[in-house]
Motif scaffolding. Structure first.
Motif, PDB file in Angstrom:
ATOM      1  N   UNK A  40      35.759  -8.257   2.352  1.00 24.93           N
ATOM      2  CA  UNK A  40      35.006  -9.193   1.741  1.00 24.93           C
ATOM      3  C   UNK A  40      35.094 -10.533   1.570  1.00 24.93           C
ATOM      4  N   UNK A  41      36.552 -10.957   1.673  1.00 30.49           N
ATOM      5  CA  UNK A  41      36.582 -12.460   1.791  1.00 30.49           C
ATOM      6  C   UNK A  41      36.185 -13.048   3.077  1.00 30.49           C
ATOM      7  N   UNK A  42      36.381 -12.212   4.216  1.00 30.51           N
ATOM      8  CA  UNK A  42      35.602 -12.881   5.220  1.00 30.51           C
ATOM      9  C   UNK A  42      34.148 -13.022   5.170  1.00 30.51           C
ATOM     10  N   UNK A  43      33.450 -12.406   4.573  1.00 29.80           N
ATOM     11  CA  UNK A  43      32.066 -12.104   4.361  1.00 29.80           C
ATOM     12  C   UNK A  43      31.701 -13.450   3.590  1.00 29.80           C
ATOM     13  N   UNK A  44      32.627 -14.121   2.862  1.00 29.96           N
ATOM     14  CA  UNK A  44      32.134 -15.156   2.083  1.00 29.96           C
ATOM     15  C   UNK A  44      32.331 -16.422   2.755  1.00 29.96           C
ATOM     16  N   UNK A  45      32.889 -16.429   3.995  1.00 29.66           N
ATOM     17  CA  UNK A  45      33.273 -17.607   4.688  1.00 29.66           C
ATOM     18  C   UNK A  45      31.678 -17.691   5.801  1.00 29.66           C
ATOM     19  N   UNK A 146      26.569 -24.781   2.524  1.00 23.67           N
ATOM     20  CA  UNK A 146      26.471 -24.788   1.115  1.00 23.67           C
ATOM     21  C   UNK A 146      25.595 -23.677   0.878  1.00 23.67           C
ATOM     22  N   UNK A 147      24.700 -23.163   1.649  1.00 26.58           N
ATOM     23  CA  UNK A 147      23.789 -22.060   1.295  1.00 26.58           C
ATOM     24  C   UNK A 147      24.733 -20.589   1.635  1.00 26.58           C
ATOM     25  N   UNK A 149      27.770 -20.219   0.575  1.00 23.75           N
ATOM     26  CA  UNK A 149      29.069 -20.344  -0.101  1.00 23.75           C
ATOM     27  C   UNK A 149      29.652 -19.204  -0.660  1.00 23.75           C
ATOM     28  N   UNK A 150      28.574 -18.372  -1.120  1.00 26.00           N
ATOM     29  CA  UNK A 150      28.756 -17.052  -1.400  1.00 26.00           C
ATOM     30  C   UNK A 150      29.012 -15.548  -0.333  1.00 26.00           C
ATOM     31  N   UNK A 151      28.997 -16.248   1.013  1.00 35.11           N
ATOM     32  CA  UNK A 151      28.932 -15.310   1.885  1.00 35.11           C
ATOM     33  C   UNK A 151      27.783 -15.287   2.854  1.00 35.11           C
ATOM     34  N   UNK A 152      27.960 -15.010   4.189  1.00 34.93           N
ATOM     35  CA  UNK A 152      26.954 -14.894   5.231  1.00 34.93           C
ATOM     36  C   UNK A 152      27.252 -15.510   6.417  1.00 34.93           C
ATOM     37  N   UNK A 153      26.330 -15.771   7.246  1.00 37.15           N
ATOM     38  CA  UNK A 153      26.780 -15.892   8.717  1.00 37.15           C
ATOM     39  C   UNK A 153      25.617 -17.050   9.178  1.00 37.15           C
ATOM     40  N   UNK A 154      26.195 -18.130   9.876  1.00 39.10           N
ATOM     41  CA  UNK A 154      25.582 -19.186  10.399  1.00 39.10           C
ATOM     42  C   UNK A 154      25.396 -18.959  12.068  1.00 39.10           C
ATOM     43  N   UNK A 155      24.182 -19.199  12.510  1.00 39.28           N
ATOM     44  CA  UNK A 155      24.096 -19.313  13.871  1.00 39.28           C
ATOM     45  C   UNK A 155      23.261 -20.498  14.294  1.00 39.28           C
ATOM     46  N   UNK A 156      23.405 -20.692  15.479  1.00 45.76           N
ATOM     47  CA  UNK A 156      22.390 -21.942  15.882  1.00 45.76           C
ATOM     48  C   UNK A 156      21.303 -21.359  16.829  1.00 45.76           C
ATOM     49  N   UNK A 157      20.362 -21.947  16.687  1.00 54.88           N
ATOM     50  CA  UNK A 157      18.914 -21.382  17.603  1.00 54.88           C
ATOM     51  C   UNK A 157      18.761 -22.503  18.840  1.00 54.88           C
ATOM     52  N   UNK A 158      19.272 -22.043  20.008  1.00 60.48           N
ATOM     53  CA  UNK A 158      19.268 -22.965  21.188  1.00 60.48           C
ATOM     54  C   UNK A 158      17.897 -22.833  21.901  1.00 60.48           C
ATOM     55  N   UNK A 159      17.372 -23.709  22.258  1.00 62.64           N
ATOM     56  CA  UNK A 159      16.207 -23.694  23.351  1.00 62.64           C
ATOM     57  C   UNK A 159      16.740 -23.131  24.300  1.00 62.64           C
ATOM     58  N   UNK A 160      17.710 -23.233  25.030  1.00 59.44           N
ATOM     59  CA  UNK A 160      18.508 -22.884  26.381  1.00 59.44           C
ATOM     60  C   UNK A 160      18.887 -21.320  26.246  1.00 59.44           C
ATOM     61  N   UNK A 161      19.677 -20.929  24.947  1.00 61.79           N
ATOM     62  CA  UNK A 161      20.487 -19.934  24.870  1.00 61.79           C
ATOM     63  C   UNK A 161      19.887 -18.816  23.891  1.00 61.79           C
ATOM     64  N   UNK A 162      18.983 -19.266  22.961  1.00 63.80           N
ATOM     65  CA  UNK A 162      18.704 -18.549  21.880  1.00 63.80           C
ATOM     66  C   UNK A 162      19.664 -18.430  20.892  1.00 63.80           C
ATOM     67  N   UNK A 163      20.141 -17.468  20.088  1.00 65.30           N
ATOM     68  CA  UNK A 163      21.003 -17.242  19.156  1.00 65.30           C
ATOM     69  C   UNK A 163      22.423 -17.532  19.660  1.00 65.30           C
ATOM     70  N   UNK A 164      22.966 -18.457  18.866  1.00 63.76           N
ATOM     71  CA  UNK A 164      24.428 -18.688  19.460  1.00 63.76           C
ATOM     72  C   UNK A 164      25.417 -18.705  18.406  1.00 63.76           C
TER      73      UNK A 164
END
Length: 497
Positions: A40-45, A146-147, A149-164
């Motif tokens: 649960x702590x990891x999910x908040x990062x 900031x969005x 801060x209460x948990x979740x995951x961040x990806x980058x959408x790349x034109x060359x690679x898709x989800x990163x």
């Protein structure tokens, strides 16, 4: 050397392939309270990093069951530079299986923020988190943190690679979405399926091309940056009942007017002086949103049991925009209307999408409605919670294609306000005049036969719930009393899922 934590799980995966979620019916490992707290702590990062307080034994045990990937540096995972002495040895980050288990343990709805890649890049092979050095991309990354801060995951959408993942190492490239060699929507959809994140709550911080690419995988995503132009051209204002009713009856595929509490209008600030249409306070009215009272109090209390019906909880009974409004205008208009409604104490809205085809010929000869029906894509785009279908029922369809509302029938039978207008409408369709004093229910039965009204079985409308508030504290009042379900989708031209 930094290990890509999304590939370091107990089940071997081909190098470079995304993690696969556990299949239905697969064995679910038992975990201790300490392991659960760590997940649960990891999910908040934002990128799933476990805090330094998690000990090595807990990290290792979670890694053994595939919930955590062990890594030698939190700083490298975050795309930051660090000297050898500053490295956090044996840091841990959630795998895709770990994210799913954390959610199952109460981490909340799986939240994802996708940031579009940028043109300005490093000139060497680095992690995706460190590759893009432009100011706009950097601002989006900070917003994403900031969005999440209460948990979740961040990806980058790349034109060359898709989800990163931020930790994936890539080489510099020079293409954008739509260029030859850029990723396709099918490619991104495959990545999303492989990661098991089709039903996540998704926000995309990127331009319109990247939003359109991502929307093929997540129809209900939020794209706050894609609507910036609306704020310059359009404004949402509160409306009196008369102009709102006039607009709806002239433009909506349902001709009836429901009981209303709040009404909001979209005005075009750049409309030319000679443009035809309804004008409100000198501005061209190009859309209306209506919040009102449903037939049953239970329609609100089932969904929002903690809110006071008819004041804090309402039904969004009409949304109607002119075809002149730019694409995605519905989401912009509804979001702005709900912000205004929040100022009146509204904290939750229930709304419905009718999957059955409904068409109406408008007074000016235009046709309104959808020959296919509606899924509620507007509400999915606002990340509304889908709670299932309303009760299946039999409806009466008039010769003009309009459904005879049960509310209108009840008012006519009891002689309530609006009964005379209802009767005139039925007579105008070809029914005989009702003799003075004749039984209303018996006359209506005969009149409907005379005009050729037909009964049709309706499978139930799609019901969505939207929390309303100007702050997180206000929106938190809207506690759902029904489980969240996967969004319905079209599986062919006729039948939604």
């Amino acid at each position: 050397m930094t290990t890509d934590h999304t590939h370091n799980s107990a089940t071997a995966t081909p190098p470079g392939a995304p993690d696969r979620p556990r299949t239905a019916g697969a064995f679910t490992p038992r975990i201790t309270p300490a392991q659960c707290r760590a997940l649960l702590a990891g999910a908040r990062d934002p990128i799933g990093l476990l805090p330094k307080s998690v000990n090595l034994r807990t990290l290792a045990s979670l890694a053994d069951v595939g919930y955590v990937g062990l890594d030698q540096s939190r700083d490298v995972l975050r795309g930051q530079k660090a000297t050898l002495d500053a490295l956090d040895v044996w840091g841990g980050a959630l795998t895709e299986d770990g994210w799913q288990r954390a959610r199952a343990e109460g981490a909340g709805r799986f939240r994802i923020v996708v940031v579009g890649c940028g043109k300005a890049k490093q000139d060497r092979r680095v992690t995706a988190g460190a590759m893009y050095v432009g100011t706009f991309h950097g601002s989006c990354r900070e917003t994403a943190k900031a969005l999440l801060q209460n948990g979740g995951r961040q990806y980058i959408l790349s034109a060359a690679h898709g989800l990163l993942d931020l930790s994936t190492e890539i080489d510099p490239y020079d293409i954008t979405v739509g260029d030859p060699g850029s990723v396709s929507a099918d490619f991104v959809q495959a990545q999303v399926r492989e990661r098991g994140i089709e039903s996540a709550e998704v926000t995309v911080l990127a331009g319109s091309k990247y939003v359109a690419l991502a929307r093929q995988s997540w129809p209900g995503l939020e794209a706050p940056l894609a609507g910036a132009g609306y704020r310059r051209r359009y404004e949402v204002v509160e409306l009196a009942e008369a102009p709102a009713r006039e607009y709806i009856q002239a433009n909506h595929y349902l001709s009836g007017w429901p009981p209303t509490v709040h009404r909001f209008g979209l005005v075009d600030l750049e409309a030319a002086g000679g443009d035809d249409g309804q004008v409100v306070d000198g501005q061209l009215l190009v859309g209306v949103v209506v919040l009102g009272v449903p037939m049953s109090r239970r329609a609100l209390t089932r969904v929002f049991p903690s809110l006071e019906p008819y004041t804090e909880a309402l039904e969004m009974s009409r949304v109607c925009l002119s075809p002149s409004v730019a694409s995605n205008g519905e989401s912009f208009t509804v979001a702005a209307a709900l912000r205004l409604a929040a100022g009146h104490g509204v904290r939750g809205v229930v709304t419905y999408a009718d999957p059955v085809a409904r068409l109406r010929t408008l007074p000016d000869g235009r046709t309104a409605g959808s020959p296919r029906g509606h899924l509620g894509v507007i509400y999915q785009a606002l990340s509304a919670t889908y709670t299932g279908r309303s009760t299946a029922r039999t409806v009466i369809v008039l010769p003009d294609g309009q459904v005879l509302p049960a509310r209108s029938i009840a008012k006519f039978v009891t002689g309530d306000r609006g009964a005379d207008g209802f009767e005139r409408r039925i007579v105008a369709l070809g029914a005989s005049q009702r003799p003075a004093g004749a039984d209303r229910r018996a006359w209506l039965r005969t009149a409907l036969e005379q005009i050729g009204a037909r009964r049709q079985r309706h499978p139930g409308t799609y019901r969505y719930a939207l929390p309303v508030g100007r702050t997180r504290a206000e929106r938190s009042r809207a506690v759902l009393g029904m489980p969240a379900l996967p969004y319905p989708k079209w599986v062919d031209a006729r039948h939604p899922t």
